[in-house]
Design a protein around this motif. Structure first.
Motif, PDB file in Angstrom:
ATOM      1  N   GLY A   9       0.782  -1.228   0.000  1.00 58.54           N
ATOM      2  CA  GLY A   9       0.000   0.000   0.000  1.00 58.54           C
ATOM      3  C   GLY A   9       0.812   1.273   0.000  1.00 58.54           C
ATOM      4  O   GLY A   9       0.239   2.371  -0.055  1.00 58.54           O
ATOM      5  N   SER A  10       2.126   1.174   0.037  1.00 59.71           N
ATOM      6  CA  SER A  10       2.958   2.374   0.053  1.00 59.71           C
ATOM      7  C   SER A  10       3.079   2.950  -1.357  1.00 59.71           C
ATOM      8  O   SER A  10       2.888   2.258  -2.355  1.00 59.71           O
ATOM      9  CB  SER A  10       4.345   2.061   0.605  1.00 59.71           C
ATOM     10  OG  SER A  10       4.992   1.079  -0.192  1.00 59.71           O
ATOM     11  N   VAL A  38       8.872   5.837   0.119  1.00 57.95           N
ATOM     12  CA  VAL A  38       9.572   4.738   0.770  1.00 57.95           C
ATOM     13  C   VAL A  38      11.078   4.972   0.719  1.00 57.95           C
ATOM     14  O   VAL A  38      11.641   5.205  -0.353  1.00 57.95           O
ATOM     15  CB  VAL A  38       9.241   3.383   0.103  1.00 57.95           C
ATOM     16  CG1 VAL A  38       9.993   2.248   0.797  1.00 57.95           C
ATOM     17  CG2 VAL A  38       7.746   3.124   0.133  1.00 57.95           C
ATOM     18  N   SER A  39      11.730   4.908   1.884  1.00 59.98           N
ATOM     19  CA  SER A  39      13.197   4.897   1.919  1.00 59.98           C
ATOM     20  C   SER A  39      13.648   3.450   1.878  1.00 59.98           C
ATOM     21  O   SER A  39      12.953   2.555   2.384  1.00 59.98           O
ATOM     22  CB  SER A  39      13.713   5.583   3.180  1.00 59.98           C
ATOM     23  OG  SER A  39      13.408   4.818   4.330  1.00 59.98           O
ATOM     24  N   LYS A  75       6.067  -8.700   9.516  1.00 60.57           N
ATOM     25  CA  LYS A  75       6.162  -7.410  10.193  1.00 60.57           C
ATOM     26  C   LYS A  75       5.130  -6.432   9.646  1.00 60.57           C
ATOM     27  O   LYS A  75       4.444  -5.744  10.400  1.00 60.57           O
ATOM     28  CB  LYS A  75       7.570  -6.841  10.035  1.00 60.57           C
ATOM     29  CG  LYS A  75       7.712  -5.436  10.630  1.00 60.57           C
ATOM     30  CD  LYS A  75       9.114  -4.884  10.508  1.00 60.57           C
ATOM     31  CE  LYS A  75       9.174  -3.494  11.113  1.00 60.57           C
ATOM     32  NZ  LYS A  75      10.534  -2.933  11.151  1.00 60.57           N
ATOM     33  N   TRP A  76       5.048  -6.349   8.328  1.00 61.52           N
ATOM     34  CA  TRP A  76       4.118  -5.400   7.729  1.00 61.52           C
ATOM     35  C   TRP A  76       2.666  -5.777   8.017  1.00 61.52           C
ATOM     36  O   TRP A  76       1.814  -4.914   8.189  1.00 61.52           O
ATOM     37  CB  TRP A  76       4.385  -5.291   6.229  1.00 61.52           C
ATOM     38  CG  TRP A  76       5.693  -4.598   5.926  1.00 61.52           C
ATOM     39  CD1 TRP A  76       6.310  -3.648   6.681  1.00 61.52           C
ATOM     40  CD2 TRP A  76       6.543  -4.815   4.806  1.00 61.52           C
ATOM     41  NE1 TRP A  76       7.487  -3.248   6.092  1.00 61.52           N
ATOM     42  CE2 TRP A  76       7.653  -3.940   4.941  1.00 61.52           C
ATOM     43  CE3 TRP A  76       6.493  -5.650   3.686  1.00 61.52           C
ATOM     44  CZ2 TRP A  76       8.693  -3.884   3.995  1.00 61.52           C
ATOM     45  CZ3 TRP A  76       7.522  -5.597   2.753  1.00 61.52           C
ATOM     46  CH2 TRP A  76       8.603  -4.725   2.901  1.00 61.52           C
ATOM     47  N   ALA A  77       2.383  -7.077   8.073  1.00 56.93           N
ATOM     48  CA  ALA A  77       1.021  -7.520   8.385  1.00 56.93           C
ATOM     49  C   ALA A  77       0.647  -7.162   9.822  1.00 56.93           C
ATOM     50  O   ALA A  77      -0.527  -6.919  10.127  1.00 56.93           O
ATOM     51  CB  ALA A  77       0.900  -9.026   8.174  1.00 56.93           C
ATOM     52  N   GLU A  90       5.838   1.673   7.814  1.00 59.69           N
ATOM     53  CA  GLU A  90       5.021   1.816   6.608  1.00 59.69           C
ATOM     54  C   GLU A  90       5.768   2.479   5.450  1.00 59.69           C
ATOM     55  O   GLU A  90       5.249   2.541   4.335  1.00 59.69           O
ATOM     56  CB  GLU A  90       3.771   2.641   6.932  1.00 59.69           C
ATOM     57  CG  GLU A  90       2.881   2.032   8.000  1.00 59.69           C
ATOM     58  CD  GLU A  90       2.333   0.665   7.610  1.00 59.69           C
ATOM     59  OE1 GLU A  90       2.001   0.478   6.433  1.00 59.69           O
ATOM     60  OE2 GLU A  90       2.260  -0.212   8.490  1.00 59.69           O
ATOM     61  N   HIS A  91       6.991   2.970   5.691  1.00 63.72           N
ATOM     62  CA  HIS A  91       7.704   3.719   4.644  1.00 63.72           C
ATOM     63  C   HIS A  91       9.154   3.280   4.514  1.00 63.72           C
ATOM     64  O   HIS A  91      10.023   4.078   4.176  1.00 63.72           O
ATOM     65  CB  HIS A  91       7.648   5.225   4.947  1.00 63.72           C
ATOM     66  CG  HIS A  91       6.271   5.803   4.893  1.00 63.72           C
ATOM     67  ND1 HIS A  91       5.380   5.678   5.939  1.00 63.72           N
ATOM     68  CD2 HIS A  91       5.622   6.494   3.921  1.00 63.72           C
ATOM     69  CE1 HIS A  91       4.247   6.279   5.615  1.00 63.72           C
ATOM     70  NE2 HIS A  91       4.361   6.770   4.405  1.00 63.72           N
TER      71      HIS A  91
END
Length: 385
Positions: free
Chosen positions: A110-111, A116-117, A161-163, A173-174
């Protein structure tokens, strides 16, 4: 506009390793090894790269297809792109030679592209034009294989982790991972500004002029790279890698700390104090550890300038922060026909892989998200140490 300025200020606080989090001892001891996948004759990851792969040749295309097939079959969540360019070379007789960089990216779901870095894991995959039949195992088949195994090993933890994120953690998130397997690093005749780094120069130039949408946090793909971690000439025994750049010495120190902990935990196979090596010798007294990264305590005022020419140069010239992992002095097999699979020190190859994996996992704060019950790939278990 005020919101954008505030967001950029927040990003600056989140950068420079402020979110870096150490792995537990238990996680470090259980990081998966490559097992048979690094077998130089039949290993599914390394063996297909151990061939001549000069830019523009069939061998080069075959190795690139190996990378594509690996990501498509084993890491389907990664976005694969090919960056194409052409250039004449001193040996091409005026003909344009194709150079193809492979870019694999895993961003939080979703990013948006410009928000995003990324930690960039980088190696070159072409081999040198001469001597005829040159393989380039340390230069840089083994580093490519290391990166592939690292990507596979952290993939499920990234997903988990993201879930688990509730959407309130900006850093989670980024923050993503990007792999750059670059073509055309080697000079065809002799190293000059124009006869070297063909793929890196083209990619850095194109990314400098590729702009994200106006509302993005990061202006270009280059701005999105938080750290450019370049691996080169890795796989010979007893390497010594100094800290080259003051601005990324903090990152070097984090990796050096991970190495120190891995050694103290007894999981570095090339260590003279590893259980398997202790059994082989009569004198069981511990020996001094030959650290890969010996400058973890180097003072900030000890940087005298100078660096090794490599794929990072066109990126560094455009402001990208570089952590260059290349030994000084170079291994003895450098640019010799003996730089082949048989001359790799496989314990050192596995140790570098584990160390880079630990660094990437700590960078992405993956502690608590690895599932070690899913089975390993043939590496030595703790019970066998």
């Amino acid at each position: 506009m005020l919101f954008a300025v505030a967001l950029l200020t927040l990003v600056s606080f989140l950068s420079l390793g402020s979110a870096y989090s150490d792995l537990s001892d238990d996680t470090l001891k259980n990081l998966p090894g490559p097992g048979d996948d690094f077998d130089i004759h039949k290993g599914s990851i390394l063996a297909p790269i151990l061939r001549t792969r000069v830019s523009g040749t069939e061998g080069n295309r075959a190795v690139r297809q190996h990378f594509i097939d690996f990501f498509k079959s084993q890491l389907p969540e990664w976005r694969i792109e090919l960056h194409n360019s052409t250039s004449t070379t001193p040996v091409s007789g005026g003909k344009e030679v194709p150079f193809v960089n492979l870019i694999a990216t895993r961003d939080p779901p979703g990013s948006f592209e410009g928000d995003v870095s990324r930690l960039a894991l980088v190696a070159h995959y072409d081999s040198k034009y001469t001597p005829k039949g040159f393989i380039g195992a340390i230069d840089s088949a083994a580093p490519c294989a290391m990166i592939m195994h690292v990507a596979r090993s952290i993939d499920a933890a990234l997903t988990k982790k993201w879930a688990a994120s509730d959407g309130d953690d900006f850093d989670v998130e980024h923050k993503g991972v990007q792999i750059l397997l670059l073509d055309g690093e080697e000079a065809f005749r002799s190293w000059t500004d124009t006869d070297s780094l063909y793929g890196a120069r083209a990619l850095a130039g194109d990314w400098e002029s590729t702009f994200h949408t106006a509302a993005s946090i990061y202006r270009t793909p280059l701005d999105s790279i938080e750290l450019f971690l370049l691996l080169d000439l890795l796989g010979s025994a007893q390497p010594r890698v100094p800290s080259y750049f003051k601005t990324t010495h903090w990152a070097y120190k984090h990796m050096a700390n991970a190495e120190d902990r891995l050694r103290k935990l007894g999981v570095m196979k090339s260590s003279p104090n590893h259980a398997a090596n202790m059994v082989k010798r009569e004198n069981k007294k511990p020996r001094a550890e030959p650290y890969f990264l010996p400058e973890g305590s180097k003072a900030d005022n000890a940087f005298m300038g100078g660096f090794v020419q490599d794929d990072h140069v066109p990126f560094m010239a455009r402001g990208v922060e570089i952590l260059h992992i290349i030994p000084t002095p170079f291994p003895r097999v450098w640019h010799e026909i003996t730089d082949d699979g048989e001359h790799l020190d496989m314990d050192t190859v596995e140790d570098w892989t584990k160390l880079v994996m630990a660094f990437a996992a700590e960078w992405m704060e993956l502690e608590g998200f690895f599932d070690f019950t899913a089975g390993k790939r043939g590496e030595t278990t703790k019970s066998e140490l």
